[in-house]
Design a protein around this motif. Structure first.
Motif, short mmCIF file in Angstrom:
data_model
loop_
_atom_site.label_atom_id
_atom_site.label_comp_id
_atom_site.label_asym_id
_atom_site.label_seq_id
_atom_site.Cartn_x
_atom_site.Cartn_y
_atom_site.Cartn_z
N ILE A 201 14.77 -13.48 8.41
CA ILE A 201 14.19 -12.21 8.00
C ILE A 201 13.18 -12.43 6.89
O ILE A 201 13.21 -13.44 6.19
CB ILE A 201 15.26 -11.20 7.52
N THR A 202 12.28 -11.46 6.75
CA THR A 202 11.35 -11.43 5.64
C THR A 202 11.83 -10.41 4.61
O THR A 202 12.20 -9.29 4.97
CB THR A 202 9.94 -11.06 6.12
N VAL A 203 11.83 -10.81 3.35
CA VAL A 203 12.22 -9.93 2.26
C VAL A 203 10.98 -9.71 1.38
O VAL A 203 10.36 -10.67 0.93
CB VAL A 203 13.36 -10.52 1.41
N VAL A 204 10.64 -8.45 1.17
CA VAL A 204 9.45 -8.10 0.39
C VAL A 204 9.87 -7.39 -0.89
O VAL A 204 10.72 -6.48 -0.87
CB VAL A 204 8.51 -7.18 1.19
N SER A 205 9.29 -7.81 -2.01
CA SER A 205 9.46 -7.12 -3.30
C SER A 205 8.14 -6.44 -3.62
O SER A 205 7.09 -7.08 -3.67
CB SER A 205 9.80 -8.12 -4.40
N ALA A 206 8.20 -5.12 -3.87
CA ALA A 206 6.98 -4.36 -4.13
C ALA A 206 7.17 -3.41 -5.30
O ALA A 206 8.27 -2.99 -5.61
CB ALA A 206 6.57 -3.58 -2.88
N HIS A 207 6.05 -3.08 -5.92
CA HIS A 207 6.03 -2.12 -7.02
C HIS A 207 4.80 -1.25 -6.81
O HIS A 207 3.68 -1.68 -7.07
CB HIS A 207 5.97 -2.87 -8.35
N LEU A 208 5.01 -0.03 -6.33
CA LEU A 208 3.88 0.84 -6.00
C LEU A 208 3.30 1.48 -7.25
O LEU A 208 3.92 1.54 -8.31
CB LEU A 208 4.32 1.91 -5.01
N CYS A 209 2.07 1.97 -7.10
CA CYS A 209 1.33 2.55 -8.20
C CYS A 209 2.12 3.67 -8.87
O CYS A 209 2.60 4.59 -8.19
CB CYS A 209 0.00 3.09 -7.69
N PRO A 210 2.25 3.66 -10.18
CA PRO A 210 3.04 4.70 -10.85
C PRO A 210 2.30 6.01 -11.05
O PRO A 210 2.93 7.03 -11.36
CB PRO A 210 3.37 4.06 -12.20
N TYR A 211 0.99 6.03 -10.89
CA TYR A 211 0.21 7.17 -11.35
C TYR A 211 -0.30 8.09 -10.24
O TYR A 211 -0.36 9.31 -10.44
CB TYR A 211 -0.99 6.68 -12.17
N TRP A 212 -0.67 7.54 -9.09
CA TRP A 212 -1.40 8.33 -8.09
C TRP A 212 -0.70 8.26 -6.73
O TRP A 212 -0.58 7.19 -6.11
CB TRP A 212 -2.83 7.84 -7.96
N GLY A 213 -0.25 9.42 -6.25
CA GLY A 213 0.47 9.48 -5.00
C GLY A 213 -0.35 9.05 -3.80
O GLY A 213 0.16 8.45 -2.86
N ARG A 214 -1.65 9.36 -3.82
CA ARG A 214 -2.50 8.96 -2.69
C ARG A 214 -2.55 7.44 -2.56
O ARG A 214 -2.47 6.89 -1.46
CB ARG A 214 -3.91 9.52 -2.87
N LEU A 215 -2.66 6.73 -3.70
CA LEU A 215 -2.67 5.27 -3.65
C LEU A 215 -1.31 4.74 -3.23
O LEU A 215 -1.22 3.76 -2.48
CB LEU A 215 -3.08 4.70 -5.00
N ARG A 216 -0.23 5.37 -3.67
CA ARG A 216 1.11 4.93 -3.23
C ARG A 216 1.22 5.02 -1.70
O ARG A 216 1.81 4.14 -1.06
CB ARG A 216 2.20 5.77 -3.89
N ARG A 217 0.70 6.09 -1.13
CA ARG A 217 0.76 6.23 0.32
C ARG A 217 -0.02 5.10 1.00
O ARG A 217 0.45 4.53 2.00
CB ARG A 217 0.19 7.58 0.75
N ILE A 218 -1.18 4.76 0.48
CA ILE A 218 -1.96 3.66 1.05
C ILE A 218 -1.20 2.35 0.93
O ILE A 218 -1.12 1.55 1.89
CB ILE A 218 -3.33 3.58 0.36
N GLU A 219 -0.62 2.10 -0.24
CA GLU A 219 0.15 0.87 -0.45
C GLU A 219 1.35 0.81 0.50
O GLU A 219 1.67 -0.26 1.04
CB GLU A 219 0.62 0.80 -1.90
#
Length: 245
Positions: free
Chosen positions: A99-117
């Protein structure tokens, strides 16, 4: 045999809390740990006896993964997209398969960028799990009451217009990923803030997640937020732990 996964935002590299953070991790006996806010690339690998993989960040803070030495690592790297923070991955031979395990930390400020990420991550992950501080509310809960307790400067981070912003997590669900806490979680769901670790910008919210691809999700039997003891001051986030068999 089972596989235990953890995700933990350690808050600005851990600082003088690093030894306590390492004890929290060791006590949970995880096989893989997704870490966020690795400012200064803290020496958690050495402190926990695990192998450490780090993905640097252009604008924010690095993220990384710790992998127990009994697991075979088949590959490791970073997700090559312009994340506000970063996303790291390892591919492992585990008791539940490769399996692949991914660690991520999405943008804290802008919801539109979080959706893109979130879209970048969903496109990258084909068989495995996504863990991390996604800075996003889940699409199934009622969040207005919790958000109303926040000053507007912090509340607006979690709003899409006047509504709670759930765009990133809703996208993950539409892409077929499974929210493991929703599937088999027990106990309180909120992962911020801790009682003695800061977090004045938070209400009682769930911001840390483990999402699994549909072929992996049924293997998970338990998911919980680690509270109490050193976890109350180790960071402003609580760790999230899940087990698959």
């Amino acid at each position: 045999m089972s596989l235990t996964l953890m995700t933990y935002n350690i808050k600005n590299g851990g600082g003088d809390r690093l030894d306590a953070i390492a004890r929290i991790i060791v006590d949970a006996r995880p096989d893989v740990v997704a870490l966020q806010e690795l400012r200064g690339e803290p020496r958690l690998g050495a402190l926990t006896g695990m192998r450490q993989f780090v993905a640097g960040s252009w604008r924010g803070q690095p993220v990384g993964l710790l992998v127990a030495r009994h697991l075979r690592v088949l590959g490791a790297g970073r997700v090559h997209r312009p994340f506000f923070h970063a996303a790291a991955w390892v591919r492992i031979a585990s008791p539940i398969g490769e399996i692949t395990v991914v660690s991520a930390h999405l943008c804290p400020y802008w919801g539109r960028l979080r959706r893109i990420e979130a879209g970048w991550l969903a496109g990258f992950l084909h068989k495995g799990v996504l863990l991390g501080d996604l800075n996003t509310l889940d699409p199934w809960g009622e969040h207005a009451g919790e958000l109303a307790t926040l000053p507007m400067q912090y509340r607006r981070r979690h709003l899409n217009g006047r509504r709670p912003d759930v765009r990133a997590t809703a996208l993950l669900a539409r892409r077929g990923l499974v929210d493991v806490f929703r599937q088999c979680g027990s106990g309180p769901a909120s992962t911020v803030p801790t009682t003695r670790g800061g977090g004045h910008e938070f209400a009682r919210l769930r911001l840390d997640y483990l999402w699994a691809t549909p072929d992996i999700a049924p293997r998970f039997t338990d998911c919980r937020v680690v509270t109490g003891g050193a976890a109350e001051s180790g960071s402003d986030h609580y760790p999230l732990v899940a087990r698959a068999a």
